[in-house]
Motif scaffolding. Sequence first.
Motif, mmCIF file in Angstrom:
data_model
loop_
_atom_site.group_PDB
_atom_site.id
_atom_site.type_symbol
_atom_site.label_atom_id
_atom_site.label_comp_id
_atom_site.label_asym_id
_atom_site.label_seq_id
_atom_site.Cartn_x
_atom_site.Cartn_y
_atom_site.Cartn_z
ATOM 1 N N VAL A 24 0.650 -1.358 0.061
ATOM 2 C CA VAL A 24 0.142 -0.091 -0.078
ATOM 3 C C VAL A 24 0.954 1.343 -0.122
ATOM 4 N N ILE A 25 1.818 1.329 0.880
ATOM 5 C CA ILE A 25 2.876 2.418 0.777
ATOM 6 C C ILE A 25 3.415 2.520 -0.590
ATOM 7 N N ALA A 26 3.791 1.603 -1.044
ATOM 8 C CA ALA A 26 4.371 1.653 -2.480
ATOM 9 C C ALA A 26 3.464 2.109 -3.622
ATOM 10 N N LEU A 27 2.336 1.915 -3.648
ATOM 11 C CA LEU A 27 1.242 2.446 -4.389
ATOM 12 C C LEU A 27 0.924 3.838 -4.001
ATOM 13 N N CYS A 28 1.136 4.191 -2.818
ATOM 14 C CA CYS A 28 0.861 5.611 -2.453
ATOM 15 C C CYS A 28 2.297 6.435 -2.910
ATOM 16 N N LEU A 29 3.255 6.026 -2.861
ATOM 17 C CA LEU A 29 4.498 6.592 -3.325
ATOM 18 C C LEU A 29 4.506 6.860 -4.910
ATOM 19 N N ALA A 30 3.689 5.880 -5.457
ATOM 20 C CA ALA A 30 3.595 6.090 -6.961
ATOM 21 C C ALA A 30 3.022 7.458 -7.359
ATOM 22 N N LEU A 36 10.057 6.396 -6.622
ATOM 23 C CA LEU A 36 9.791 6.209 -5.319
ATOM 24 C C LEU A 36 8.988 4.874 -4.936
ATOM 25 N N PHE A 37 7.893 4.715 -6.146
ATOM 26 C CA PHE A 37 7.383 3.247 -6.171
ATOM 27 C C PHE A 37 8.020 2.185 -6.287
ATOM 28 N N TRP A 38 9.087 2.413 -7.203
ATOM 29 C CA TRP A 38 10.138 1.310 -7.375
ATOM 30 C C TRP A 38 11.069 0.813 -6.281
ATOM 31 N N LEU A 39 11.180 1.951 -5.503
ATOM 32 C CA LEU A 39 11.914 1.665 -4.066
ATOM 33 C C LEU A 39 10.897 0.928 -3.155
ATOM 34 N N GLY A 40 9.582 1.389 -3.063
ATOM 35 C CA GLY A 40 8.587 0.812 -2.264
ATOM 36 C C GLY A 40 8.279 -0.675 -2.708
ATOM 37 N N ALA A 41 8.350 -0.829 -3.778
ATOM 38 C CA ALA A 41 8.199 -2.177 -4.373
ATOM 39 C C ALA A 41 9.300 -3.228 -4.180
ATOM 40 N N GLY A 42 10.595 -2.526 -4.142
ATOM 41 C CA GLY A 42 11.568 -3.536 -3.704
ATOM 42 C C GLY A 42 11.528 -3.880 -2.159
ATOM 43 N N VAL A 43 11.178 -2.937 -1.434
ATOM 44 C CA VAL A 43 11.078 -3.074 -0.110
ATOM 45 C C VAL A 43 9.894 -4.290 0.190
ATOM 46 N N THR A 44 8.759 -4.303 -0.516
ATOM 47 C CA THR A 44 7.796 -5.150 -0.447
ATOM 48 C C THR A 44 8.381 -6.541 -0.874
ATOM 49 N N VAL A 45 9.034 -6.636 -1.810
ATOM 50 C CA VAL A 45 9.608 -7.767 -2.430
ATOM 51 C C VAL A 45 10.537 -8.316 -1.064
ATOM 52 N N TRP A 46 11.426 -7.496 -0.645
ATOM 53 C CA TRP A 46 12.350 -7.989 0.554
ATOM 54 C C TRP A 46 11.369 -8.500 1.621
#
Length: 230
Positions: A24-30, A36-46
């Motif tokens: 959800v945070i990654a989508l908000c960052l988008a 910033l979305f790709w950074l959030g997506a990377g953290v989500t995968v981690w």
Amino acid sequence: MNMLKIVAVPMHKEGRKFVAIFAVIALCLALVWEPLFWLGAGVTVWCYYFFRDPVRIVPQQEGLVVSPADGIVSLVEDVVPPKDLGLGDDPVKRVSVFMNVFNCHVNRAPIAGNVTHIVYSHGKFLNASLDKASEHNERNSLTIESPDGVRIGVVQIAGLVARRIVCFVSEGDAIEVGHRFGLIRFGSRLDIYLPKGVAPLVSVGQTAVAGETILADLANPNTQRGGIAE
């Protein structure tokens, strides 16, 4: 590392809400800025990777003690076990396995038996690789007694990043070797207290795999194996 092998590994249910929050945070960052979305997506995968719960091939030979955690064997030494475990006042071998934030954090039973003690202790959040973390850090202590009366202590220890120790079992529960008994979120350590006179089969610096790496052989307690890093 093969990414398909990462995403194909099942995730423990304890991680679902964390992955959802990061997603959800990654989508908000988008909405703010695409990088910033790709950074959030990377953290989500981690986060998904952190809570992975892979299948393990557990040795079934009688008397084997397996590692309860993935990580690096950070300490092997003679110490008096914590009073919480009820293992007496004589020094025994303690094997410590340090888990970093990239290790699988699902904890598995080192032997089959009944859980006779569980004691949770509040404490500090020092670096879990330090020796004093065994006494000063937040921790959860379990004693497992095998059908033939052998008792082993396992202590889940929080670390610098870890802030939540989860235990899936209760006092009186029967547990099989290699079965999941707990989890520690985001980096920590497990201490294993072997019975008196039992020598460890691992060395400091060795990589341990929960449910698979053999820490000791109760049927051959004097057998000891050393190692040299090369």
